[in-house]
Design a protein around this motif. Sequence first.
Motif, short mmCIF file in Angstrom:
data_model
loop_
_atom_site.label_atom_id
_atom_site.label_comp_id
_atom_site.label_asym_id
_atom_site.label_seq_id
_atom_site.Cartn_x
_atom_site.Cartn_y
_atom_site.Cartn_z
N VAL A 17 0.84 -1.21 0.00
CA VAL A 17 0.00 0.00 0.00
C VAL A 17 0.87 1.26 0.00
N THR A 18 1.93 1.28 0.78
CA THR A 18 2.82 2.44 0.83
C THR A 18 3.47 2.69 -0.53
N VAL A 19 3.96 1.66 -1.17
CA VAL A 19 4.59 1.80 -2.49
C VAL A 19 3.57 2.24 -3.53
N ALA A 20 2.35 1.69 -3.47
CA ALA A 20 1.31 2.07 -4.43
C ALA A 20 0.94 3.54 -4.28
N ILE A 21 0.76 4.00 -3.06
CA ILE A 21 0.42 5.40 -2.83
C ILE A 21 1.57 6.31 -3.27
N GLY A 22 2.78 5.94 -2.93
CA GLY A 22 3.95 6.72 -3.35
C GLY A 22 4.07 6.79 -4.86
N SER A 23 3.79 5.70 -5.55
CA SER A 23 3.88 5.68 -7.01
C SER A 23 2.85 6.60 -7.65
N PHE A 24 1.65 6.64 -7.11
CA PHE A 24 0.61 7.49 -7.68
C PHE A 24 0.84 8.97 -7.38
N LEU A 25 1.50 9.28 -6.30
CA LEU A 25 1.73 10.67 -5.93
C LEU A 25 2.97 11.27 -6.58
N MET A 26 3.87 10.45 -7.07
CA MET A 26 5.10 10.94 -7.69
C MET A 26 4.81 11.58 -9.04
N LYS A 27 5.52 12.69 -9.33
CA LYS A 27 5.41 13.30 -10.64
C LYS A 27 6.29 12.52 -11.61
#
Length: 171
Positions: A17-27
């Motif tokens: 979940v942490t990696v998925a959220i980080g991936s979606f928030l990254m430009k």
Amino acid sequence: LMKYKRRILIVFWGTVVTVAIGSFLMKPIYESQATLMVKMGREHMYRPEVGSTGPAISYDQNRIMESEIQILSSRDLTEGVLIKLGAESLYPDIADSPPKNMTLLEAAIEEMQQNLSFTTVKDSNVIKIKFQHPSAEASAQVVNQLTELLMEKHLKIFSNPQASFLAKQDR
């Protein structure tokens, strides 16, 4: 394993979940590349102006390639790219809040030089240019403009000053 099954699942799903959220928030950062071949020609040979009719002496290929990289990474080429494409359009974040101790152009030059990289391909006359930017179109424009300015600079550096002098004398 069965004893710690719950802990293992919590750690696993927490990581996912942490990696998925980080991936979606990254430009996204786009990288444009160009490859330049440096042709070794007469301009890279030493010929004495007066006297000796001996053979021309060629320079070291590695030195020539390093010189080309120094020209490519020069501040004036970077500044020329930013002037042609507009520092405000390439770096709107810097334009909105420029650093207090430098101008917008100076801050944009520093930012662009951090995102530019130049490498030589081993045992060849090829230089790879890479530029990273949040906009794919801007990234490609910067690399294209940089290569155009390099060609213009080469024309100025290696043009024959005697030819222009003779043309002026003819008039």
